[in-house]
Design a protein around this motif. Structure first.
Motif, PDB file in Angstrom:
ATOM      1  N   LEU A   1       0.838  -1.209   0.000  1.00 53.94           N
ATOM      2  CA  LEU A   1       0.000   0.000   0.000  1.00 53.94           C
ATOM      3  C   LEU A   1       0.872   1.258   0.000  1.00 53.94           C
ATOM      4  N   GLN A   2       2.028   1.194   0.689  1.00 54.58           N
ATOM      5  CA  GLN A   2       2.946   2.345   0.674  1.00 54.58           C
ATOM      6  C   GLN A   2       3.622   2.482  -0.685  1.00 54.58           C
TER       7      GLN A   2
ATOM      8  N   PRO B   1      -6.603 -10.010   2.202  1.00 55.92           N
ATOM      9  CA  PRO B   1      -7.528  -9.010   2.781  1.00 55.92           C
ATOM     10  C   PRO B   1      -7.395  -7.622   2.150  1.00 55.92           C
ATOM     11  N   ASN B   2      -6.217  -7.317   1.613  1.00 57.55           N
ATOM     12  CA  ASN B   2      -6.032  -5.998   0.989  1.00 57.55           C
ATOM     13  C   ASN B   2      -6.507  -5.938  -0.462  1.00 57.55           C
ATOM     14  N   ASN B   3      -7.054  -7.023  -0.993  1.00 59.59           N
ATOM     15  CA  ASN B   3      -7.439  -7.037  -2.419  1.00 59.59           C
ATOM     16  C   ASN B   3      -8.261  -5.822  -2.849  1.00 59.59           C
ATOM     17  N   PRO B   4      -9.298  -5.430  -2.078  1.00 59.29           N
ATOM     18  CA  PRO B   4     -10.061  -4.267  -2.556  1.00 59.29           C
ATOM     19  C   PRO B   4      -9.212  -3.000  -2.617  1.00 59.29           C
ATOM     20  N   HIS B   5      -8.279  -2.846  -1.658  1.00 55.31           N
ATOM     21  CA  HIS B   5      -7.398  -1.670  -1.684  1.00 55.31           C
ATOM     22  C   HIS B   5      -6.451  -1.746  -2.884  1.00 55.31           C
TER      23      HIS B   5
ATOM     24  N   GLY C   1     -11.434 -11.008   1.511  1.00 54.13           N
ATOM     25  CA  GLY C   1     -10.650 -10.279   0.492  1.00 54.13           C
ATOM     26  C   GLY C   1     -11.123 -10.620  -0.906  1.00 54.13           C
ATOM     27  N   PRO C   2     -11.132 -11.918  -1.257  1.00 59.58           N
ATOM     28  CA  PRO C   2     -11.660 -12.294  -2.570  1.00 59.58           C
ATOM     29  C   PRO C   2     -13.113 -11.863  -2.762  1.00 59.58           C
ATOM     30  N   ARG C   3     -13.951 -11.980  -1.749  1.00 58.63           N
ATOM     31  CA  ARG C   3     -15.362 -11.567  -1.900  1.00 58.63           C
ATOM     32  C   ARG C   3     -15.441 -10.058  -2.184  1.00 58.63           C
ATOM     33  N   ALA C   4     -14.586  -9.313  -1.487  1.00 58.81           N
ATOM     34  CA  ALA C   4     -14.569  -7.863  -1.720  1.00 58.81           C
ATOM     35  C   ALA C   4     -14.060  -7.557  -3.124  1.00 58.81           C
TER      36      ALA C   4
END
Ligand code: SAH
Ligand code: DHB
Ligand code: MG
Length: 221
Positions: free
Chosen positions: A119-120, A143-147, A185-188
């Motif tokens: 993310l950075q 978990p960061n997939n949507p980001h 994460g995948p669902r998002a």
């Protein structure tokens, strides 16, 4: 049909279609010797990524989640002269192993590895105006997939292809109880791709050496 059959059929695909590749075999052996988890894409999936690079005519690729650089090397080798992969990795040990693998794979000149939380690194790439990328491969912490998808949109152009690994997870993607962050994460990712009007996508379920999982693929309009 068992997981063993899926793995044997993957071996058959590799034997029937691929040239022997001692350099890529050595990458996997090095990853194992250095204690990296064996969660690289499979050879058949690596080849798919390289074909996507060519189908897309990609010159600039962004990868989120390097590990030992196995998928990076598949994609980097498919680039035209002057093409580049920027790959992002959190773990300094993984990054050190990946750098030595890039040397061995003959792609060091074409790969820029950035170490730190993705993310950075993504924020830095945006500030540097490093985009737009032609192909973006998301394969880091789920978990960061949507980001990651959100940053991918900012670093893309109309026509950019986005590929997201591990979106099926043995069918666990259907679990909607919200308890497993690796499934959320995948669902998002599905809800992101499904609801963002600029994205036209699908997901393909896969079986093979890595069991039952799948890729989401989308094009930015
Ligand atoms: N694409 C690789 C496999 C990547 S495995 C291949 O197919 O060969 C996932 C990688 O993401 C691991 O190396 C892990 O250390 C890295 N990772 C996990 N969280 C991360 C984060 N927040 N930022 C960057 N990389 C991360
Ligand atoms: C895992 C991560 C991956 O990127 C993958 O392709 C398979 C498994 C994992 O963290 O378990
Ligand atoms: Mg993966």
């Amino acid at each position: 049909m068992s997981r063993k059959t899926w793995a044997s059929v993957d071996d058959y695909i590799v034997d029937a279609l691929f040239e022997a590749d001692p350099a890529l075999d050595a990458v996997l052996a090095t990853n194992h010797d250095q204690g990296l988890p064996a969660i690289d894409v499979s050879p058949a999936q690596g080849k798919l990524l390289s074909l996507l690079v060519r189908i897309q005519g990609a010159k600039k690729i962004l990868e989120i989640g390097t590990l030992g650089g196995y998928s990076t090397i598949w994609m980097a080798r498919a680039l035209p002269v002057g093409g580049k992969v920027v790959t992002l990795e959190l773990d300094p040990h993984h990054a050190t192993v990946a750098r030595s693998n890039f040397e061995r794979g003959g792609v060091s000149e074409r790969v820029q590895l950035r170490v730190g939380p993705a993310l950075q690194s993504l924020a830095a790439l945006s500030t540097e105006d490093a985009g737009p990328f032609d192909l973006i491969f998301i394969d880091a912490d789920k978990p960061n997939n949507p980001h990651y998808l959100s940053w991918a949109m900012r670093l893309s152009r109309p026509g950019t292809a986005i590929v997201c690994d591990n979106v099926i997870r043995d069918g666990a993607v259907l679990d909607d109880d919200g308890h497993d962050a690796d499934v959320e994460g995948p669902r998002a990712a599905f809800s992101f791709i499904g609801s963002d009007k600029r994205l036209d996508g699908t997901a393909i379920q896969t079986v093979g050496a890595k069991g039952y999982d799948g890729f989401a693929i989308a094009i930015v309009d």
